[in-house]
Structure formats: C-alpha cells, structure tokens
Scaffold this motif. Structure first.
Motif, PDB file in Angstrom:
ATOM      1  N   VAL A  45       6.894  -5.675  -0.778  1.00 46.03           N
ATOM      2  CA  VAL A  45       6.072  -4.458  -0.733  1.00 46.03           C
ATOM      3  C   VAL A  45       5.672  -4.052  -2.147  1.00 46.03           C
ATOM      4  CG1 VAL A  45       6.144  -1.971  -0.228  1.00 46.03           C
ATOM      5  CG2 VAL A  45       6.928  -3.624   1.482  1.00 46.03           C
ATOM      6  N   GLY A  46       6.619  -4.094  -3.075  1.00 47.63           N
ATOM      7  CA  GLY A  46       6.298  -3.776  -4.467  1.00 47.63           C
ATOM      8  C   GLY A  46       5.265  -4.727  -5.042  1.00 47.63           C
ATOM      9  N   LEU A  47       5.400  -6.000  -4.716  1.00 43.59           N
ATOM     10  CA  LEU A  47       4.424  -6.983  -5.184  1.00 43.59           C
ATOM     11  C   LEU A  47       3.046  -6.712  -4.587  1.00 43.59           C
ATOM     12  CD1 LEU A  47       3.836  -9.564  -6.787  1.00 43.59           C
ATOM     13  CD2 LEU A  47       4.505 -10.857  -4.746  1.00 43.59           C
ATOM     14  N   ALA A  48       3.004  -6.378  -3.316  1.00 45.07           N
ATOM     15  CA  ALA A  48       1.718  -6.075  -2.668  1.00 45.07           C
ATOM     16  C   ALA A  48       1.065  -4.855  -3.317  1.00 45.07           C
ATOM     17  CB  ALA A  48       1.924  -5.841  -1.171  1.00 45.07           C
ATOM     18  N   PHE A  49       1.860  -3.817  -3.594  1.00 42.22           N
ATOM     19  CA  PHE A  49       1.315  -2.630  -4.262  1.00 42.22           C
ATOM     20  C   PHE A  49       0.762  -3.000  -5.634  1.00 42.22           C
ATOM     21  CE2 PHE A  49       4.155   0.752  -1.995  1.00 42.22           C
ATOM     22  CZ  PHE A  49       3.527   0.465  -0.802  1.00 42.22           C
ATOM     23  N   ALA A  50       1.502  -3.793  -6.380  1.00 43.05           N
ATOM     24  CA  ALA A  50       1.055  -4.199  -7.716  1.00 43.05           C
ATOM     25  C   ALA A  50      -0.224  -5.024  -7.630  1.00 43.05           C
ATOM     26  CB  ALA A  50       2.155  -4.975  -8.428  1.00 43.05           C
ATOM     27  N   VAL A  51      -0.320  -5.896  -6.656  1.00 46.90           N
ATOM     28  CA  VAL A  51      -1.532  -6.720  -6.500  1.00 46.90           C
ATOM     29  C   VAL A  51      -2.743  -5.841  -6.206  1.00 46.90           C
ATOM     30  CG1 VAL A  51      -2.646  -8.400  -4.964  1.00 46.90           C
ATOM     31  CG2 VAL A  51      -0.373  -8.860  -5.875  1.00 46.90           C
ATOM     32  N   VAL A  52      -2.584  -4.848  -5.356  1.00 50.29           N
ATOM     33  CA  VAL A  52      -3.696  -3.939  -5.049  1.00 50.29           C
ATOM     34  C   VAL A  52      -4.130  -3.196  -6.310  1.00 50.29           C
ATOM     35  CG1 VAL A  52      -4.344  -1.839  -3.776  1.00 50.29           C
ATOM     36  CG2 VAL A  52      -3.134  -3.689  -2.613  1.00 50.29           C
ATOM     37  N   LEU A  53      -3.182  -2.739  -7.100  1.00 52.88           N
ATOM     38  CA  LEU A  53      -3.522  -2.031  -8.334  1.00 52.88           C
ATOM     39  C   LEU A  53      -4.214  -2.955  -9.335  1.00 52.88           C
ATOM     40  CD1 LEU A  53      -0.262   0.048  -8.547  1.00 52.88           C
ATOM     41  CD2 LEU A  53      -2.559   1.010  -8.402  1.00 52.88           C
ATOM     42  N   THR A  80      -3.550   6.495  -3.788  1.00 51.33           N
ATOM     43  CA  THR A  80      -2.186   6.842  -3.406  1.00 51.33           C
ATOM     44  C   THR A  80      -1.164   6.102  -4.262  1.00 51.33           C
ATOM     45  OG1 THR A  80      -2.934   7.157  -1.133  1.00 51.33           O
ATOM     46  CG2 THR A  80      -0.573   6.900  -1.469  1.00 51.33           C
ATOM     47  N   LEU A  81      -1.406   4.821  -4.510  1.00 46.74           N
ATOM     48  CA  LEU A  81      -0.426   3.988  -5.205  1.00 46.74           C
ATOM     49  C   LEU A  81      -0.274   4.339  -6.686  1.00 46.74           C
ATOM     50  CD1 LEU A  81      -1.228   0.495  -3.679  1.00 46.74           C
ATOM     51  CD2 LEU A  81       0.608   2.063  -3.065  1.00 46.74           C
ATOM     52  N   ALA A  82      -1.327   4.845  -7.299  1.00 48.46           N
ATOM     53  CA  ALA A  82      -1.273   5.148  -8.731  1.00 48.46           C
ATOM     54  C   ALA A  82      -0.485   6.419  -9.021  1.00 48.46           C
ATOM     55  CB  ALA A  82      -2.681   5.261  -9.301  1.00 48.46           C
ATOM     56  N   MET A  83      -0.304   7.251  -8.028  1.00 47.50           N
ATOM     57  CA  MET A  83       0.459   8.493  -8.146  1.00 47.50           C
ATOM     58  C   MET A  83       0.081   9.252  -9.417  1.00 47.50           C
ATOM     59  SD  MET A  83       4.115   7.306  -6.570  1.00 47.50           S
ATOM     60  CE  MET A  83       4.644   6.603  -8.087  1.00 47.50           C
ATOM     61  N   GLY A  84       1.033   9.583 -10.250  1.00 46.75           N
ATOM     62  CA  GLY A  84       0.778  10.364 -11.458  1.00 46.75           C
ATOM     63  C   GLY A  84       0.264   9.550 -12.629  1.00 46.75           C
ATOM     64  N   PHE A  85       0.138   8.243 -12.446  1.00 44.77           N
ATOM     65  CA  PHE A  85      -0.304   7.391 -13.545  1.00 44.77           C
ATOM     66  C   PHE A  85      -1.823   7.359 -13.687  1.00 44.77           C
ATOM     67  CE2 PHE A  85       3.767   5.590 -12.161  1.00 44.77           C
ATOM     68  CZ  PHE A  85       4.462   5.663 -13.351  1.00 44.77           C
ATOM     69  N   LYS A  86      -2.540   7.873 -12.692  1.00 45.07           N
ATOM     70  CA  LYS A  86      -4.000   7.761 -12.663  1.00 45.07           C
ATOM     71  C   LYS A  86      -4.659   8.332 -13.918  1.00 45.07           C
ATOM     72  CE  LYS A  86      -5.690   9.450  -8.932  1.00 45.07           C
ATOM     73  NZ  LYS A  86      -6.359   9.855  -7.701  1.00 45.07           N
ATOM     74  N   ASP A  87      -4.123   9.407 -14.437  1.00 39.83           N
ATOM     75  CA  ASP A  87      -4.707  10.032 -15.627  1.00 39.83           C
ATOM     76  C   ASP A  87      -3.657  10.254 -16.714  1.00 39.83           C
ATOM     77  OD1 ASP A  87      -3.282  11.971 -14.356  1.00 39.83           O
ATOM     78  OD2 ASP A  87      -4.890  13.440 -14.278  1.00 39.83           O
ATOM     79  N   LEU A  88      -2.727   9.334 -16.811  1.00 34.32           N
ATOM     80  CA  LEU A  88      -1.653   9.451 -17.799  1.00 34.32           C
ATOM     81  C   LEU A  88      -2.207   9.384 -19.216  1.00 34.32           C
ATOM     82  CD1 LEU A  88       1.415   9.666 -18.131  1.00 34.32           C
ATOM     83  CD2 LEU A  88       1.504   7.170 -18.127  1.00 34.32           C
TER      84      LEU A  88
END
Length: 127
Positions: A45-53, A80-88
């Motif tokens: 699941v973590g790998l899939a999330f990373a691939v989408v990002l 959704t996956l980027a959470m708080g990192f979107k505008d870090l």
C-alpha cells in the motif's frame, strides 16, 4: 439422536498426525503467515501511494494533458495522499514545488509503511 459418523480424511503429507489419526494444525505457523501477509500488504500500500505521487510529479514536470482521465485521476488521488506536504515548500517555480513537496510525501509513505510493517512483524513475533 445418534451422532453422525465422522468421515475419515487422511492428512496431507505436510501435516503432523496425532495418535488418533487427526491432523494437527501448527497455529504458530498460521499466525506467522498472517502477520507476514499483513506486513506485506502494508508495504505494498505504501509503495502504491508513493507510485501515485511520483506519477503526479512526472505528469506535472512533463506537462501532461490535464484533461486526460489518467492524469486527472492521479491528480485527484494525490490531493489526499500528499496531506500536509502539498505546500510545505513554496519555491518560485511551480514544477520545483511539486517535485519537492510530492517527492517528500512519497518518501513519507515509504518510510511510514516500512515502520508500520516492522511493528506488525515485531508485535506478531516474526521479527
């Protein structure tokens, strides 16, 4: 009412047999397999999330067609996956911003799911 007769089924070659002729289940092996499977699912699941990002980063840097259904699906999922990192970080170049922020989010998912999988294995006793 008399009990129904039990139909004998011989154990398979890899099952230990008790004195009564019944197979004995190795519950520790079953638990180990369940724990390993659960930890593996978490890692995938973590790998899939990373691939989408990472796909989102590639689509933005490569200036992919935003009207394309794949590109728009990936863009929606990354919200959704980027959470708080979107505008870090907010550098001047929007492509650099996407590369840095979504790249950090991808690394976050890989690291967090690796830690969670390790915890699952440790709690399950397979580590």
């Amino acid at each position: 009412m008399p009990p129904t007769p039990h139909t004998y089924q011989p154990p398979t070659a890899d099952e230990p047999v008790t004195a009564e002729g019944r197979s004995k289940t190795d519950w520790r092996a079953v638990a180990d397999r369940v724990v390993a499977t659960l930890a593996g699912i978490v890692r995938w699941v973590g790998l899939a999330f990373a691939v989408v990002l990472v796909l989102h980063v590639v689509f933005v840097i490569g200036e992919a067609n935003q009207a394309n259904s794949i590109v728009s699906f990936v863009a929606n999922a990354t919200d959704t996956l980027a959470m708080g990192f979107k505008d870090l970080f907010t550098p001047e170049d929007p492509k650099l911003s996407v590369l840095v922020n979504y790249g950090i989010a991808a690394l976050f998912w890989l690291v967090v799911t690796a830690i969670v999988a390790r915890i699952i294995r440790r709690v399950g006793g397979t580590d």
